[in-house]
Write an enzyme that holds these catalytic residues in place. Structure first.
Site, PDB file in Angstrom:
ATOM      1  CG  ASP A  85      -2.344   0.489   0.864  1.00 60.11           C
ATOM      2  OD1 ASP A  85      -2.451   1.370  -0.001  1.00 60.11           O
ATOM      3  OD2 ASP A  85      -3.321   0.035   1.490  1.00 60.11           O
ATOM      4  CG  ASP A 133      -9.335   1.847  -1.088  1.00 61.60           C
ATOM      5  OD1 ASP A 133      -9.360   1.802   0.146  1.00 61.60           O
ATOM      6  OD2 ASP A 133      -8.305   1.669  -1.752  1.00 61.60           O
TER       7      ASP A 133
END
Length: 674
Positions: A177, A232
């Site tokens: 991430d 996302d």
């Protein structure tokens, strides 16, 4: 503060505190172009990994950081992969997301699994998964902390140590991430972990979760096997649609061993309909996207398993040629996306973005197939094959997708002719007033359809009578059986959409019997009121919003109905209007009796300085007014449109090209003059 992508909010808050880096990536709208044939690509990393898009499971979309993410869940998912046939369908990675570790490293700087969640450690879980013939994935961040607000340790400065721990545990996949990155250059951070993974000697698929911020599709093929192209995803139609539109133009950058990743699947999580989930799965497959299940399979319905286990659709995603589908056409919410397959066939998605059923059509030539006397057309959701003279067409329900595989097959005549079923003309009826609806059945095949018959049924209590012929002895190529029906909704039927079912039966020249059924929609409407009315006081034909429902006379607020605030644009409060969240579409019946739409539009003040949107007004199939991209820094913009003669007016909000985060949009003081 809440946000349509809660985890993305935490990421961006953390990143802003450390580096102020996180600005949205602006992507152009999909280009309209016919697919072209490319030679078989070779993976940039040349390590033999991820030659087709990875398939598996990730817990985040269903559990986030809740207590139900634990060892028992992970093992249960692995069991279901085997028991439900998902392993045989190609799913192999069982991936852990954030929150698997303790917040602090040990005295030697090593990562420590959370003993409450994983009492036997990560290696024991990996051993269990491997014993099932599956693979294990894990998560960390290219920063000093991960994205969760609890502050779990990231890998920045610990890349080689962490990579070796992952390898020692038997990890096969790393999702890396982008939070708390201290402003360190993204290429440097991601390449350091690439080198650390290589140094372990263990084959580990490397997923770069950089959110598209630094256009990784332009540089990451030498670093990772897949890279996130967007923020996302969330379990909503608007989120899925926004991500689709951002990912589609990136097709030239995908191929074996290097994939565009539009984020995980939401199929089965409950925020969309099964029709929308079939579209989600179909479109991710035609885009050659990783297929990572995001629902808790221990709670999944059979309908969810039927979508996730459709092997014919999965074969489109997993085709070894590795081509991502490209946009052939896109107009009025009618999308045609085609993907070249290794055997020379084309996978073709007929996707209906709009809130009402639409006919979507293309041709074998337009999707890149060579000239041929006829073609074999395989419907990948109906699991039936037909022949077509070259037309590919279907009536596609609202938010639906028809997924076809079409080939210049010399054995096309072994299949019955394809038939297109449709509703011609207006679908609108008034309660207790007989209306005429016209249906059509058209032979798209090279061979004739024989002994054709058609029936139309409506909801209980409705009267449906044929007013013209319902049979035909034969339909040669390109000809239609058109039938008029008198349809009456009972007195007192509330306004809204109601399902009809059109059924056609026919025989092929060889005597094979074919029955096709298409769901249609009739909409009970009231004439629009004379004079000027507020849209927030009128019945909606359909309404979709990217986060939460469409709100009347308040802002969007958040995910729950009625949680909005007074509509406020640039400090000005409006008593009337519609509050939405991009991507959104609200449609109204105007019955050719109205002339003008007016509104003040903009990003609601409740999102501070965030949000970029575009407003559009559509009259039937044409756009009649638009604003371009607006931000919260701009005051309310007046928007006026001439809608004279339109049956339907649609108020549309787009995401401004940068995703739907914080896109709270207001149709303030919106009025319709009739």
């Amino acid at each position: 503060m809440r946000h349509p992508h809660t985890r993305t909010t935490l990421r961006r808050l953390a990143g802003a505190l450390t580096a102020g880096l996180l600005c949205a990536a602006g992507l152009a709208a999909p280009a309209v172009a016919a697919p072209t044939r490319h030679p078989l690509a070779t993976p940039s990393l040349a390590d033999g990994l991820a030659l087709t898009p990875p398939m598996g499971f990730n817990n985040w979309n269903s559990t986030h950081c809740r207590a139900d993410f634990n060892e028992a869940m992970v093992k249960g998912i692995a069991d279901l992969f085997v028991d439900k046939g998902l392993k045989d369908a190609g799913y192999q990675y069982v991936n852990l997301d954030d929150c698997w570790a303790l917040p602090d490293r040990d005295a030697d700087g090593k990562l420590v699994p959370d003993s409450a969640r994983f009492p036997n450690g990560i290696k024991a879980v990996a051993d269990y998964v491997h014993a099932k013939g599956l693979k294990l994935g894990i998560y960390t961040s290219a920063g000093f902390k991960t994205c969760n607000s609890a502050g779990f340790p990231g890998a920045l400065g610990h890349e080689y140590s962490d990579a070796q721990q992952f390898a020692d545990w038997g990890v096969d996949y790393l999702k890396y991430d982008n939070c708390n990155n201290l402003g360190v250059d993204a290429k440097l951070r991601y390449r350091t972990m690439r080198d650390a993974l290589r140094a372990t000697g263990r084959p580990i698929v490397y997923s770069i979760c950089e959110w598209g911020e630094n256009k990784p599709w332009e540089w990451a093929a030498d670093d990772g096997h897949l890279w996130r192209t967007t923020g996302d995803i969330s379990d909503s139609w608007g989120s899925m649609l926004s991500i689709l539109k951002q990912n589609l133009p990136l097709a030239p950058h995908a191929g074996p061993g290097h994939w565009n990743d539009p984020d995980m699947l939401e199929v089965g999580n409950g925020g969309m309909t099964d029709t929308e989930y079939r579209s989600h799965f179909s479109l991710w497959s035609v885009m050659a996207a990783p297929l990572l299940i995001g629902t808790d399979l221990r709670k999944a319905t059979q309908a969810t398993f039927d979508i996730l286990d459709n092997k014919e659709v999965i074969a489109v995603d997993q085709d070894p040629l590795g081509q991502q589908g490209t946009v052939v056409s896109s107009a009025g919410g009618r999308w045609v996306v085609a993907k070249e397959m290794q055997d020379g066939s084309r996978a073709v998605a007929l996707f209906n973005e709009s809130g009402t059923a639409q006919r979507i059509a293309t041709t074998a030539s337009a999707v890149g197939l060579p000239d041929a006397p006829a073609y074999t057309l395989r419907d990948l959701w109906q699991h039936r094959s037909f022949n077509t003279a070259g037309t590919l067409a279907a009536t596609v329900p609202a938010h639906g997708t028809v997924l076809l595989r079409v080939s210049a097959d010399p054995d096309w005549a072994a299949n019955p002719p394809a038939a297109e079923l449709r509703l011609d003309g207006s679908p609108f009826v008034k309660a207790a007033v007989p209306a005429t609806l016209t249906t059509g059945v058209t032979d798209l095949g090279r061979t004739p359809a024989r002994r054709v018959s058609v029936s139309l049924t409506g909801p209980a209590g409705w009267t449906v009578r044929a007013a013209s012929a319902t049979t035909a002895a034969a339909l040669p190529t390109g000809t239609s059986l058109r039938t008029d029906w008198t349809v009456t909704a009972p007195a007192g039927t509330p306004t809204g959409s109601y399902g009809l079912s059109l059924k056609a039966s026919y025989r092929s020249p060889a005597g094979d019997s074919v029955t096709s059924t298409v769901p249609l929609t009739a909409t009970v409407v009231l004439p629009p009121p004379t004079g000027t009315s507020y849209f927030s006081d009128l019945p909606m034909l359909s309404a979709t919003s990217g986060w939460g429902p469409v709100e009347r006379d308040t802002s969007n607020g958040e995910s729950d109905a009625g949680d909005g605030h007074p509509i406020t644009l640039g400090g000005v409060v409006y008593a009337k209007g519609l509050g939405v969240h991009a991507e959104s579409e609200v449609s109204f019946y105007t019955g050719t009796a109205c002339s003008k739409v007016t509104a003040d539009v903009g990003v609601d003040d409740e999102k501070g300085t965030k949000g970029t949107v575009g407003f559009e007004i559509w009259a039937d199939g044409g756009k009649v007014a638009s604003t371009g991209v607006l931000t919260n820094a701009q005051p309310a913009q007046p928007l006026t449109a001439d809608v004279t003669g339109a049956q339907v007016v649609r108020l549309v909000v787009t995401d401004g090209g940068d995703g739907i985060d914080s896109d709270h949009a207001d149709w303030a003081d919106a009025r319709l003059t009739c």
